[in-house]
Design a protein around this motif. Sequence first.
Motif, PDB file in Angstrom:
ATOM      1  N   PRO A 109       0.782  -1.233   0.000  1.00 45.51           N
ATOM      2  CA  PRO A 109       0.000   0.000   0.000  1.00 45.51           C
ATOM      3  C   PRO A 109       0.820   1.293   0.000  1.00 45.51           C
ATOM      4  CG  PRO A 109       0.143  -0.815   2.222  1.00 45.51           C
ATOM      5  CD  PRO A 109       0.898  -1.807   1.356  1.00 45.51           C
ATOM      6  N   ARG A 110       2.119   1.232   0.319  1.00 46.47           N
ATOM      7  CA  ARG A 110       2.853   2.491   0.435  1.00 46.47           C
ATOM      8  C   ARG A 110       3.459   2.952  -0.898  1.00 46.47           C
ATOM      9  NH1 ARG A 110       3.467   4.689   5.871  1.00 46.47           N
ATOM     10  NH2 ARG A 110       4.821   6.157   4.808  1.00 46.47           N
ATOM     11  N   ASN A 111       3.298   2.111  -1.918  1.00 46.81           N
ATOM     12  CA  ASN A 111       3.709   2.501  -3.281  1.00 46.81           C
ATOM     13  C   ASN A 111       5.186   2.896  -3.404  1.00 46.81           C
ATOM     14  OD1 ASN A 111       1.099   2.005  -4.058  1.00 46.81           O
ATOM     15  ND2 ASN A 111       0.464   4.134  -3.840  1.00 46.81           N
ATOM     16  N   GLN A 112       6.038   2.161  -2.695  1.00 46.10           N
ATOM     17  CA  GLN A 112       7.471   2.484  -2.776  1.00 46.10           C
ATOM     18  C   GLN A 112       8.004   2.347  -4.195  1.00 46.10           C
ATOM     19  OE1 GLN A 112       6.120   0.528  -0.437  1.00 46.10           O
ATOM     20  NE2 GLN A 112       7.221   0.586   1.490  1.00 46.10           N
ATOM     21  N   GLY A 113       7.427   1.382  -4.965  1.00 39.66           N
ATOM     22  CA  GLY A 113       7.893   1.202  -6.340  1.00 39.66           C
ATOM     23  C   GLY A 113       7.583   2.442  -7.168  1.00 39.66           C
ATOM     24  N   ALA A 114       6.304   2.831  -7.150  1.00 35.42           N
ATOM     25  CA  ALA A 114       5.872   3.973  -7.965  1.00 35.42           C
ATOM     26  C   ALA A 114       6.487   5.279  -7.455  1.00 35.42           C
ATOM     27  CB  ALA A 114       4.345   4.062  -7.927  1.00 35.42           C
ATOM     28  N   ASN A 115       6.455   5.474  -6.142  1.00 31.90           N
ATOM     29  CA  ASN A 115       6.868   6.778  -5.595  1.00 31.90           C
ATOM     30  C   ASN A 115       8.378   6.947  -5.465  1.00 31.90           C
ATOM     31  OD1 ASN A 115       4.196   7.376  -5.345  1.00 31.90           O
ATOM     32  ND2 ASN A 115       4.083   7.055  -3.141  1.00 31.90           N
ATOM     33  N   LEU A 116       9.077   5.836  -5.265  1.00 25.98           N
ATOM     34  CA  LEU A 116      10.522   5.957  -5.005  1.00 25.98           C
ATOM     35  C   LEU A 116      11.374   5.341  -6.110  1.00 25.98           C
ATOM     36  CD1 LEU A 116      10.422   5.100  -1.169  1.00 25.98           C
ATOM     37  CD2 LEU A 116      10.403   7.359  -2.236  1.00 25.98           C
ATOM     38  N   THR A 117      11.097   4.042  -6.454  1.00 25.43           N
ATOM     39  CA  THR A 117      11.962   3.391  -7.453  1.00 25.43           C
ATOM     40  C   THR A 117      11.842   4.088  -8.804  1.00 25.43           C
ATOM     41  OG1 THR A 117      11.592   1.289  -6.324  1.00 25.43           O
ATOM     42  CG2 THR A 117      12.563   1.172  -8.524  1.00 25.43           C
ATOM     43  N   SER A 118      10.606   4.290  -9.260  1.00 26.07           N
ATOM     44  CA  SER A 118      10.429   4.927 -10.565  1.00 26.07           C
ATOM     45  C   SER A 118      11.014   6.340 -10.534  1.00 26.07           C
ATOM     46  CB  SER A 118       8.943   4.970 -10.924  1.00 26.07           C
ATOM     47  OG  SER A 118       8.794   5.538 -12.193  1.00 26.07           O
ATOM     48  N   PHE A 119      10.775   7.045  -9.435  1.00 28.96           N
ATOM     49  CA  PHE A 119      11.305   8.408  -9.272  1.00 28.96           C
ATOM     50  C   PHE A 119      12.825   8.422  -9.417  1.00 28.96           C
ATOM     51  CE2 PHE A 119      13.303  11.364  -6.244  1.00 28.96           C
ATOM     52  CZ  PHE A 119      12.873  12.573  -6.748  1.00 28.96           C
ATOM     53  N   GLU A 120      13.505   7.523  -8.687  1.00 29.29           N
ATOM     54  CA  GLU A 120      14.974   7.596  -8.724  1.00 29.29           C
ATOM     55  C   GLU A 120      15.536   7.110 -10.061  1.00 29.29           C
ATOM     56  OE1 GLU A 120      16.142   4.683  -5.279  1.00 29.29           O
ATOM     57  OE2 GLU A 120      17.456   4.181  -6.951  1.00 29.29           O
ATOM     58  N   LEU A 121      14.857   6.138 -10.695  1.00 29.12           N
ATOM     59  CA  LEU A 121      15.324   5.690 -12.013  1.00 29.12           C
ATOM     60  C   LEU A 121      15.148   6.822 -13.031  1.00 29.12           C
ATOM     61  CD1 LEU A 121      13.875   2.043 -12.091  1.00 29.12           C
ATOM     62  CD2 LEU A 121      16.272   2.674 -11.827  1.00 29.12           C
ATOM     63  N   ASN A 122      14.022   7.531 -12.955  1.00 41.97           N
ATOM     64  CA  ASN A 122      13.805   8.676 -13.856  1.00 41.97           C
ATOM     65  C   ASN A 122      14.931   9.692 -13.713  1.00 41.97           C
ATOM     66  OD1 ASN A 122      11.338   7.625 -14.602  1.00 41.97           O
ATOM     67  ND2 ASN A 122      10.136   8.948 -13.253  1.00 41.97           N
ATOM     68  N   GLU A 123      15.298   9.973 -12.461  1.00 43.05           N
ATOM     69  CA  GLU A 123      16.327  10.996 -12.206  1.00 43.05           C
ATOM     70  C   GLU A 123      17.676  10.588 -12.797  1.00 43.05           C
ATOM     71  OE1 GLU A 123      15.728  14.115 -10.626  1.00 43.05           O
ATOM     72  OE2 GLU A 123      13.687  13.403 -10.959  1.00 43.05           O
ATOM     73  N   GLU A 124      17.901   9.273 -12.957  1.00 42.78           N
ATOM     74  CA  GLU A 124      19.155   8.786 -13.549  1.00 42.78           C
ATOM     75  C   GLU A 124      18.977   8.468 -15.033  1.00 42.78           C
ATOM     76  OE1 GLU A 124      22.294   8.511 -12.368  1.00 42.78           O
ATOM     77  OE2 GLU A 124      21.689   9.430 -10.478  1.00 42.78           O
ATOM     78  N   GLY A 125      17.789   8.722 -15.563  1.00 37.83           N
ATOM     79  CA  GLY A 125      17.545   8.518 -17.004  1.00 37.83           C
ATOM     80  C   GLY A 125      17.351   7.067 -17.406  1.00 37.83           C
ATOM     81  N   ILE A 126      16.990   6.210 -16.465  1.00 32.10           N
ATOM     82  CA  ILE A 126      16.841   4.782 -16.792  1.00 32.10           C
ATOM     83  C   ILE A 126      15.398   4.468 -17.180  1.00 32.10           C
ATOM     84  CG2 ILE A 126      17.029   2.424 -15.866  1.00 32.10           C
ATOM     85  CD1 ILE A 126      19.530   3.246 -14.537  1.00 32.10           C
ATOM     86  N   PRO A 127      15.176   3.922 -18.386  1.00 32.86           N
ATOM     87  CA  PRO A 127      13.814   3.610 -18.821  1.00 32.86           C
ATOM     88  C   PRO A 127      13.128   2.659 -17.838  1.00 32.86           C
ATOM     89  CG  PRO A 127      15.390   3.271 -20.614  1.00 32.86           C
ATOM     90  CD  PRO A 127      16.190   3.524 -19.366  1.00 32.86           C
ATOM     91  N   ASN A 128      11.903   3.000 -17.458  1.00 32.27           N
ATOM     92  CA  ASN A 128      11.171   2.132 -16.521  1.00 32.27           C
ATOM     93  C   ASN A 128       9.687   2.299 -16.732  1.00 32.27           C
ATOM     94  OD1 ASN A 128       9.995   3.953 -14.057  1.00 32.27           O
ATOM     95  ND2 ASN A 128      11.857   4.870 -14.875  1.00 32.27           N
ATOM     96  N   THR A 129       8.941   1.272 -16.355  1.00 33.43           N
ATOM     97  CA  THR A 129       7.483   1.302 -16.488  1.00 33.43           C
ATOM     98  C   THR A 129       6.873   0.804 -15.185  1.00 33.43           C
ATOM     99  OG1 THR A 129       7.770   0.697 -18.813  1.00 33.43           O
ATOM    100  CG2 THR A 129       5.539   0.474 -17.905  1.00 33.43           C
ATOM    101  N   ILE A 130       5.956   1.593 -14.618  1.00 36.65           N
ATOM    102  CA  ILE A 130       5.274   1.159 -13.391  1.00 36.65           C
ATOM    103  C   ILE A 130       4.158   0.191 -13.776  1.00 36.65           C
ATOM    104  CG2 ILE A 130       3.884   1.911 -11.414  1.00 36.65           C
ATOM    105  CD1 ILE A 130       5.247   4.692 -11.729  1.00 36.65           C
ATOM    106  N   ILE A 131       4.062  -0.923 -13.037  1.00 37.77           N
ATOM    107  CA  ILE A 131       2.980  -1.886 -13.261  1.00 37.77           C
ATOM    108  C   ILE A 131       2.294  -2.167 -11.922  1.00 37.77           C
ATOM    109  CG2 ILE A 131       3.931  -3.017 -15.320  1.00 37.77           C
ATOM    110  CD1 ILE A 131       5.246  -5.097 -13.513  1.00 37.77           C
ATOM    111  N   THR A 132       1.069  -2.650 -11.970  1.00 33.45           N
ATOM    112  CA  THR A 132       0.432  -3.004 -10.696  1.00 33.45           C
ATOM    113  C   THR A 132       1.143  -4.251 -10.154  1.00 33.45           C
ATOM    114  OG1 THR A 132      -1.165  -4.560 -11.598  1.00 33.45           O
ATOM    115  CG2 THR A 132      -1.822  -2.223 -11.536  1.00 33.45           C
TER     116      THR A 132
END
Length: 357
Positions: free
Chosen positions: A196-219
Amino acid sequence: MRIEGKEYRTIWFENNFVKIIDQTKLPHNFIIKELKTLDEAVVAIKTMEVRGAPLIGATAAYGIVLAVKENNDLDFIKKSSEKLVNARPTAINLEWAVNRMNNKLSFVNPKDLFDVALKEADEICNEDINFCKNIGLNGLNIIEEIYNKKKNTVNILTHCNAGWLATINWGTATSPIYHAYKKGIPVHVWVDETRPRNQGANLTSFELNEEGIPNTIITDNTGGILMQRGEVDLCIVGTDRTLSTGDVCNKIGTYLKALAAHDNNVPFYVALPSSTIDWETKDYNKIPIEERNTEELSYIEGKDDKNNISKVLIYPKKSKSMNLAFDITPAKYVTGLITEKGVCEASTNGLKKMFER
Ligand code: MRU
């Protein structure tokens, strides 16, 4: 690693206080928060302003520094240690860091306690950065091998946040990904949202974006079909506690990913620094599994059209819910453990050989 092009680490000591990135505000707001007292460090861990096993350990270490600053009486330090260890039950790094700090402080002259404590907390952080960097170099070989066979983008699935935000820098599961990307290997990351805390969407995707790494959030339930379709080359996750048997405790939902990976012959790796190994507990049923407030499920927070952050109720008011925060992936589903010393089998033998115990 970088946020808006500027290098950060997740925690540091500056002008007599501990500085953290408040992770409850990400991804919409980037706020550096100051922890001034032991109690503020305890709250930061409990409320997940800091989260992820290695970072929780580092915060506890600096929590002891703040305690010593408040009152260097040994009784106060002992009580402070208990408060820190009880802040969250599952990640072993918390207890590990507090014990390491107490051992270091046990025969120190009271006038030197603060300096010794600060030096040791800094050392815990620097060691973690080194360990995570080496996890990256060891895991890079796995990604490179897949790329050399496939000659196309390597798709990696990860769960929760085991990125640099969960450590001091580099991350555990993301470190091999960052190293592969820096080497020019094309990578793409499937990021489990991680309710429920969405660490993937809120943190992993965020930090990968900041480093320019292609990523896709999935349920959290999408990984299975992606594996059936051959769209996942490997999974890499982190861990909050790895038993000497190779059984792995990590964010709720990890086990189901491991089962799906097993069924589809997708390699399933767990990345960890040795500070996350519990050498004492042999039976995974004895691991304390954190059960968090059910409001984390029934309410969701986000940004509205007017840029206001607000919280809304998404469940029927009368419904009961349950919020277990971690689960266990038995060693038989783990392809290998990526550690700072190398990649080993998830087994008593594998870990013993790697760490010569
Ligand atoms: O509840 P959290 O956000 O502290 O849980 C974090 C995780 O489960 C991570 O996967 C784990 O700590 C690995 S840290 C590199």
